[in-house]
Scaffold this motif. Sequence first.
Motif, PDB file in Angstrom:
ATOM      1  N   MET A   1       0.840  -1.197   0.000  1.00 19.00           N
ATOM      2  CA  MET A   1       0.000   0.000   0.000  1.00 19.00           C
ATOM      3  C   MET A   1       0.881   1.256   0.000  1.00 19.00           C
ATOM      4  SD  MET A   1      -3.133  -0.709   2.613  1.00 19.00           S
ATOM      5  CE  MET A   1      -4.178  -2.129   2.405  1.00 19.00           C
ATOM      6  N   LEU A   2       0.343   2.301  -0.583  1.00 20.09           N
ATOM      7  CA  LEU A   2       1.053   3.573  -0.636  1.00 20.09           C
ATOM      8  C   LEU A   2       0.500   4.486   0.462  1.00 20.09           C
ATOM      9  CD1 LEU A   2       1.083   4.103  -4.501  1.00 20.09           C
ATOM     10  CD2 LEU A   2       3.011   3.456  -3.060  1.00 20.09           C
ATOM     11  N   LEU A   3       1.332   4.808   1.455  1.00 22.34           N
ATOM     12  CA  LEU A   3       0.894   5.565   2.621  1.00 22.34           C
ATOM     13  C   LEU A   3       1.004   7.063   2.364  1.00 22.34           C
ATOM     14  CD1 LEU A   3       0.027   5.482   5.637  1.00 22.34           C
ATOM     15  CD2 LEU A   3       2.478   5.542   6.202  1.00 22.34           C
ATOM     16  N   SER A   4      -0.017   7.787   2.810  1.00 22.55           N
ATOM     17  CA  SER A   4      -0.008   9.249   2.720  1.00 22.55           C
ATOM     18  C   SER A   4      -0.873   9.790   3.855  1.00 22.55           C
ATOM     19  CB  SER A   4      -0.562   9.715   1.368  1.00 22.55           C
ATOM     20  OG  SER A   4      -1.879   9.235   1.163  1.00 22.55           O
ATOM     21  N   TYR A   5      -0.833  11.114   4.014  1.00 22.64           N
ATOM     22  CA  TYR A   5      -1.797  11.742   4.913  1.00 22.64           C
ATOM     23  C   TYR A   5      -2.534  12.812   4.129  1.00 22.64           C
ATOM     24  CZ  TYR A   5       0.079  16.448   5.834  1.00 22.64           C
ATOM     25  OH  TYR A   5       0.450  17.762   5.714  1.00 22.64           O
ATOM     26  N   GLY A 121       4.972   5.380 -12.708  1.00 23.07           N
ATOM     27  CA  GLY A 121       4.560   4.026 -12.396  1.00 23.07           C
ATOM     28  C   GLY A 121       3.494   3.909 -11.325  1.00 23.07           C
ATOM     29  N   VAL A 122       2.980   5.036 -10.828  1.00 24.77           N
ATOM     30  CA  VAL A 122       1.968   5.021  -9.772  1.00 24.77           C
ATOM     31  C   VAL A 122       0.632   5.462 -10.358  1.00 24.77           C
ATOM     32  CG1 VAL A 122       1.225   6.048  -7.581  1.00 24.77           C
ATOM     33  CG2 VAL A 122       3.632   5.455  -7.943  1.00 24.77           C
ATOM     34  N   ALA A 123      -0.425   4.678 -10.097  1.00 22.83           N
ATOM     35  CA  ALA A 123      -1.772   5.095 -10.470  1.00 22.83           C
ATOM     36  C   ALA A 123      -2.292   6.079  -9.430  1.00 22.83           C
ATOM     37  CB  ALA A 123      -2.699   3.893 -10.570  1.00 22.83           C
ATOM     38  N   GLY A 124      -3.195   6.952  -9.844  1.00 19.76           N
ATOM     39  CA  GLY A 124      -3.751   7.947  -8.942  1.00 19.76           C
ATOM     40  C   GLY A 124      -5.176   7.613  -8.537  1.00 19.76           C
ATOM     41  N   SER A 125      -5.610   8.202  -7.433  1.00 20.55           N
ATOM     42  CA  SER A 125      -6.986   7.995  -6.976  1.00 20.55           C
ATOM     43  C   SER A 125      -7.609   9.314  -6.552  1.00 20.55           C
ATOM     44  CB  SER A 125      -7.033   6.993  -5.822  1.00 20.55           C
ATOM     45  OG  SER A 125      -6.423   7.508  -4.657  1.00 20.55           O
ATOM     46  N   ILE A 126      -8.929   9.374  -6.724  1.00 19.79           N
ATOM     47  CA  ILE A 126      -9.706  10.544  -6.327  1.00 19.79           C
ATOM     48  C   ILE A 126     -10.877  10.045  -5.507  1.00 19.79           C
ATOM     49  CG2 ILE A 126     -11.037  12.529  -7.105  1.00 19.79           C
ATOM     50  CD1 ILE A 126      -9.552  12.297  -9.812  1.00 19.79           C
ATOM     51  N   SER A 127     -10.885  10.332  -4.216  1.00 20.37           N
ATOM     52  CA  SER A 127     -12.033   9.945  -3.395  1.00 20.37           C
ATOM     53  C   SER A 127     -13.137  10.988  -3.555  1.00 20.37           C
ATOM     54  CB  SER A 127     -11.642   9.773  -1.935  1.00 20.37           C
ATOM     55  OG  SER A 127     -10.913  10.880  -1.454  1.00 20.37           O
ATOM     56  N   GLN A 332      -1.105  -1.532  -4.942  1.00 26.93           N
ATOM     57  CA  GLN A 332      -1.564  -0.360  -5.690  1.00 26.93           C
ATOM     58  C   GLN A 332      -2.583   0.477  -4.910  1.00 26.93           C
ATOM     59  OE1 GLN A 332      -2.876  -1.584  -9.673  1.00 26.93           O
ATOM     60  NE2 GLN A 332      -1.745  -3.479  -9.394  1.00 26.93           N
ATOM     61  N   ILE A 333      -3.051  -0.031  -3.778  1.00 28.68           N
ATOM     62  CA  ILE A 333      -4.088   0.659  -3.021  1.00 28.68           C
ATOM     63  C   ILE A 333      -3.473   1.797  -2.204  1.00 28.68           C
ATOM     64  CG2 ILE A 333      -5.819   0.383  -1.189  1.00 28.68           C
ATOM     65  CD1 ILE A 333      -6.078  -2.566  -2.129  1.00 28.68           C
TER      66      ILE A 333
END
Length: 374
Positions: A1-5, A121-127, A332-333
């Motif tokens: 998993m890719l960690l962020s805040y 190489g990283v996919a993006g997400s939009i909540s 990838q999550i």
Amino acid sequence: MLLSYCTNVHPAEDLDGVIRQLRGYSGPIRRSAGRDVLGVGLWIPAELARRLAGSPDDLAALGEVLTAEGLQLHTINAFPYGGFHNDVVKHDVYKPTWAEAARLEYTMDCAEILAALLPEGVAGSISTLPLAWREPWTQHDDDAASTALAEASTRLRKLRDRTGRTVRIAVEPEPGCVLDTVSDVVGWLGARVVSGIDPEFIGLCVDTCHLAVSFADPAEAIDQIDAAGLRVVKVQASSALHVSDPSSPAARAALSTFAEPRYLHQVRESGTSGVLTADDLTEALIDLPGESPWRVHFHIPLHHIPSAPLETTADVLRETVAEVGRLPYNEQIHLDIETYTWNVLPEPPAGIVEGIAAEIAWAQTHLLRATSLT
């Protein structure tokens, strides 16, 4: 998993404000957490998203600050459209709805920003919000939302063809909304795959505070998503308040300190006859019987243990991440720490920089390392 805040904890509505928050908060948080690189889940209000999507120079300036501060952009929180730090937000956070054209355009502006700034190489997400607050909502609105998310699927595929970058939308169920639970989102999206909503680009954001408030079983929720052929795009790491005996004077006194005017704090009571509901904590303290445990939609810092008789749902967070970690695409999550409530906590356990750094350390130890996802 890719960690962020998630940076929606910091008030900023324009580019200068976002740059100040990255330099004044996000960079210092990274350094305090002892990380060479830190992921950030940006909150970009709609007006700024429109400006950035149309300005390569502004995008480059934002990218330069991210790089200089050792930050990486993986995800954008496009649930609040704007004004997230107004004195009173409450139901305004659910506007505009997915039945309104402005919601689609805002989301696609965020997709353009991600496509420009994602690491290689990283996919993006939009909540995004679960369509709308439950009232008012008509069949016409529902049809309009279906059309909008189908259009988003088409435009995200074209974006990938044009840029080589994959960006996905993550629909985030929330108590009280049209799509209240994970089951609601799975049913709604699953029924519309045949009409143009593409599960390659439209999936779920599992907010673990919302999941806990609904008294859902994490394993069942993740299994349900997977069995439907849908994708967990993003997990928002968050803990709710839990109180075993909300009728006790001590519990009611403690809970009342969390009844603040800015955000909506939905409450669920798990009783023998089912789950009872209240749309805000102030209502719950008046209307709910308090005969069974309560869970309150109030994001508590991940590492914080409140004084008895209050507890948190950190166990739900840990179990959810463990279940998501078993999915074949778990690397990838996006795992985004979303404690936006630091500024309205009755007794913050630390300053924001030190506190979020402590949350990151807690997540590294109790979520990622514990589930072998580092």
